[in-house]
Write a protein that holds these residues in place. Structure first.
Motif, PDB file in Angstrom:
ATOM      1  N   GLY A 286      38.786 -32.535  -4.835  1.00  0.00           N
ATOM      2  CA  GLY A 286      39.106 -32.513  -3.419  1.00  0.00           C
ATOM      3  C   GLY A 286      37.906 -32.673  -2.502  1.00  0.00           C
ATOM      4  N   LYS A 287      36.739 -33.015  -3.042  1.00  0.00           N
ATOM      5  CA  LYS A 287      35.547 -33.228  -2.217  1.00  0.00           C
ATOM      6  C   LYS A 287      35.619 -34.604  -1.551  1.00  0.00           C
ATOM      7  CE  LYS A 287      30.526 -33.776  -2.476  1.00  0.00           C
ATOM      8  NZ  LYS A 287      29.340 -33.779  -3.368  1.00  0.00           N
ATOM      9  N   PRO A 288      35.449 -34.680  -0.226  1.00  0.00           N
ATOM     10  CA  PRO A 288      35.501 -35.976   0.453  1.00  0.00           C
ATOM     11  C   PRO A 288      34.375 -36.902  -0.009  1.00  0.00           C
ATOM     12  CG  PRO A 288      35.747 -34.174   2.025  1.00  0.00           C
ATOM     13  CD  PRO A 288      35.318 -33.562   0.731  1.00  0.00           C
ATOM     14  N   LEU A 289      34.723 -38.101  -0.415  1.00  0.00           N
ATOM     15  CA  LEU A 289      33.741 -39.099  -0.845  1.00  0.00           C
ATOM     16  C   LEU A 289      33.507 -40.133   0.241  1.00  0.00           C
ATOM     17  CD1 LEU A 289      35.035 -39.710  -4.482  1.00  0.00           C
ATOM     18  CD2 LEU A 289      33.131 -38.246  -3.783  1.00  0.00           C
ATOM     19  N   LEU A 290      34.604 -40.690   0.760  1.00  0.00           N
ATOM     20  CA  LEU A 290      34.542 -41.707   1.796  1.00  0.00           C
ATOM     21  C   LEU A 290      35.700 -41.492   2.765  1.00  0.00           C
ATOM     22  CD1 LEU A 290      33.937 -44.866  -0.440  1.00  0.00           C
ATOM     23  CD2 LEU A 290      32.208 -43.742   0.985  1.00  0.00           C
ATOM     24  N   THR A 291      35.463 -41.812   4.021  1.00  0.00           N
ATOM     25  CA  THR A 291      36.525 -41.749   5.019  1.00  0.00           C
ATOM     26  C   THR A 291      36.747 -43.145   5.593  1.00  0.00           C
ATOM     27  OG1 THR A 291      36.035 -39.448   5.625  1.00  0.00           O
ATOM     28  CG2 THR A 291      37.266 -40.753   7.220  1.00  0.00           C
ATOM     29  N   VAL A 292      37.986 -43.573   5.599  1.00  0.00           N
ATOM     30  CA  VAL A 292      38.370 -44.873   6.127  1.00  0.00           C
ATOM     31  C   VAL A 292      39.006 -44.664   7.492  1.00  0.00           C
ATOM     32  CG1 VAL A 292      39.814 -46.895   5.763  1.00  0.00           C
ATOM     33  CG2 VAL A 292      38.745 -45.776   3.805  1.00  0.00           C
ATOM     34  N   ARG A 293      38.455 -45.320   8.511  1.00  0.00           N
ATOM     35  CA  ARG A 293      38.981 -45.169   9.868  1.00  0.00           C
ATOM     36  C   ARG A 293      39.272 -46.536  10.477  1.00  0.00           C
ATOM     37  NH1 ARG A 293      34.713 -41.266  10.049  1.00  0.00           N
ATOM     38  NH2 ARG A 293      35.545 -39.137  10.142  1.00  0.00           N
ATOM     39  N   ARG A 294      40.385 -46.621  11.153  1.00  0.00           N
ATOM     40  CA  ARG A 294      40.720 -47.860  11.855  1.00  0.00           C
ATOM     41  C   ARG A 294      39.963 -47.911  13.174  1.00  0.00           C
ATOM     42  NH1 ARG A 294      46.717 -50.501  12.765  1.00  0.00           N
ATOM     43  NH2 ARG A 294      45.998 -52.433  13.745  1.00  0.00           N
ATOM     44  N   LYS A 295      39.310 -49.023  13.427  1.00  0.00           N
ATOM     45  CA  LYS A 295      38.547 -49.176  14.654  1.00  0.00           C
ATOM     46  C   LYS A 295      39.495 -49.438  15.813  1.00  0.00           C
ATOM     47  CE  LYS A 295      34.661 -51.720  16.664  1.00  0.00           C
ATOM     48  NZ  LYS A 295      33.683 -52.826  16.452  1.00  0.00           N
ATOM     49  N   LYS A 296      39.371 -48.629  16.844  1.00  0.00           N
ATOM     50  CA  LYS A 296      40.246 -48.761  17.997  1.00  0.00           C
ATOM     51  C   LYS A 296      39.740 -49.847  18.943  1.00  0.00           C
ATOM     52  CE  LYS A 296      41.547 -43.871  17.860  1.00  0.00           C
ATOM     53  NZ  LYS A 296      41.583 -42.595  18.609  1.00  0.00           N
ATOM     54  N   LEU A 297      40.652 -50.371  19.737  1.00  0.00           N
ATOM     55  CA  LEU A 297      40.330 -51.353  20.774  1.00  0.00           C
ATOM     56  C   LEU A 297      39.587 -52.565  20.210  1.00  0.00           C
ATOM     57  CD1 LEU A 297      39.151 -48.886  23.569  1.00  0.00           C
ATOM     58  CD2 LEU A 297      41.447 -49.834  23.196  1.00  0.00           C
ATOM     59  N   SER A 298      40.041 -53.067  19.067  1.00  0.00           N
ATOM     60  CA  SER A 298      39.435 -54.260  18.473  1.00  0.00           C
ATOM     61  C   SER A 298      40.515 -55.308  18.248  1.00  0.00           C
ATOM     62  CB  SER A 298      38.752 -53.928  17.145  1.00  0.00           C
ATOM     63  OG  SER A 298      39.692 -53.477  16.194  1.00  0.00           O
ATOM     64  N   LEU A 299      40.116 -56.569  18.291  1.00  0.00           N
ATOM     65  CA  LEU A 299      41.060 -57.645  18.032  1.00  0.00           C
ATOM     66  C   LEU A 299      41.397 -57.680  16.550  1.00  0.00           C
ATOM     67  CD1 LEU A 299      39.488 -60.450  20.248  1.00  0.00           C
ATOM     68  CD2 LEU A 299      41.480 -59.023  20.784  1.00  0.00           C
ATOM     69  N   GLY A 300      42.684 -57.705  16.235  1.00  0.00           N
ATOM     70  CA  GLY A 300      43.078 -57.697  14.829  1.00  0.00           C
ATOM     71  C   GLY A 300      42.876 -56.323  14.212  1.00  0.00           C
ATOM     72  N   GLU A 301      43.004 -56.260  12.915  1.00  0.00           N
ATOM     73  CA  GLU A 301      42.817 -55.003  12.190  1.00  0.00           C
ATOM     74  C   GLU A 301      41.391 -54.932  11.661  1.00  0.00           C
ATOM     75  OE1 GLU A 301      45.709 -53.253   9.664  1.00  0.00           O
ATOM     76  OE2 GLU A 301      47.236 -54.715  10.236  1.00  0.00           O
ATOM     77  N   ASN A 302      40.673 -53.905  12.081  1.00  0.00           N
ATOM     78  CA  ASN A 302      39.281 -53.719  11.693  1.00  0.00           C
ATOM     79  C   ASN A 302      39.096 -52.262  11.293  1.00  0.00           C
ATOM     80  OD1 ASN A 302      36.561 -53.927  11.286  1.00  0.00           O
ATOM     81  ND2 ASN A 302      36.085 -54.778  13.298  1.00  0.00           N
ATOM     82  N   TRP A 303      38.594 -52.042  10.086  1.00  0.00           N
ATOM     83  CA  TRP A 303      38.423 -50.697   9.554  1.00  0.00           C
ATOM     84  C   TRP A 303      36.966 -50.459   9.191  1.00  0.00           C
ATOM     85  CZ3 TRP A 303      42.897 -47.559   8.589  1.00  0.00           C
ATOM     86  CH2 TRP A 303      44.109 -48.213   8.851  1.00  0.00           C
ATOM     87  N   LYS A 304      36.539 -49.205   9.316  1.00  0.00           N
ATOM     88  CA  LYS A 304      35.190 -48.809   8.943  1.00  0.00           C
ATOM     89  C   LYS A 304      35.269 -47.754   7.839  1.00  0.00           C
ATOM     90  CE  LYS A 304      33.003 -51.115  12.287  1.00  0.00           C
ATOM     91  NZ  LYS A 304      32.035 -52.206  12.046  1.00  0.00           N
ATOM     92  N   VAL A 305      34.317 -47.823   6.916  1.00  0.00           N
ATOM     93  CA  VAL A 305      34.258 -46.863   5.816  1.00  0.00           C
ATOM     94  C   VAL A 305      32.970 -46.049   5.968  1.00  0.00           C
ATOM     95  CG1 VAL A 305      34.203 -46.554   3.315  1.00  0.00           C
ATOM     96  CG2 VAL A 305      35.530 -48.437   4.313  1.00  0.00           C
TER      97      VAL A 305
END
Length: 210
Positions: free
Chosen positions: A74-93
């Motif tokens: 249960g230890k967090p390794l990576l967090t995936v977040r959707r970038k707000k206010l961007s054209l199209g779908e853009n995610w950051k890890v």
């Protein structure tokens, strides 16, 4: 009922034996699109020996636009977040549960009439090493069919999503599939890309909203 996790009889890729801890062999993970916790949606990921290695457990009250990839404890390794206010779908890890200095970005690609086979997504390394330009990767294929590949800039496959079958050739369906990670690739990042692809192209109810 067939086992979801791999066993020794299935521990191969295209007829080549896979040893889990050998650096010169691909790593084959079994991805189960299901949380082991009641009331959660997510992923459960097993290694070649059937051991739990990664998990995603998202409650309905989780943070909007965020998915956390954890280890077996249960230890967090990576967090995936959707970038707000961007054209199209853009995610950051991001590393752990950080919210600054992303490790990489994943941007959805949209097919056009001129480029019908443009691919699914583009992955860009956000970290520069030794003054060199950040690495870029292309994801091509069909996630809905569980058949897609991540290529590096030299068109070498670094990770692949493939359907999983039993030794008798019986499929497990869309919720259980294989993630094949090449020796030089980071299995955590490969799984994070799978999480993003599932948000972009999954046919089921997404893990997160917003």
């Amino acid at each position: 009922m067939a086992k979801v996790h791999p066993n020794t009889e299935e521990n191969c890729v295209d007829g080549v034996e896979v040893a889990g801890d050998r650096k010169d062999k691909s790593r084959v993970l079994t991805v189960w699109r299901k949380s082991l916790l009641f009331g959660c949606s997510g992923f459960t990921v097993f290694d070649e020996e059937g051991n739990l290695v990664f998990r995603v457990d998202n409650y309905g009250c989780g943070r909007a636009g965020e998915v956390v990839l954890m280890d077996a404890a249960g230890k967090p390794l990576l967090t995936v977040r959707r970038k707000k206010l961007s054209l199209g779908e853009n995610w950051k890890v991001y590393n752990g549960e950080d919210s600054v200095d992303p490790v990489c970005s994943v941007k959805k690609k949209y097919a056009s009439r001129l480029h019908a086979k443009a691919g699914l997504a583009r992955v860009a390394d956000c970290r520069r090493r030794g003054g060199r330009a950040a690495a870029r990767y292309e994801v091509e294929g069909s996630y809905s069919r569980r058949s897609c590949t991540v290529y590096d800039e030299r068109r070498r496959a670094v990770a692949e999503v493939r359907p999983k079958e039993t030794a008798r050739g019986v499929g497990f369906g869309d919720d259980v599939y294989r993630l094949v990670v090449q020796p030089a690739a980071d299995a955590r990042l490969a799984m994070a890309v799978v999480v993003v692809l599932d948000q972009m192209f999954g046919s089921r109810i997404p893990l997160i909203k917003g």
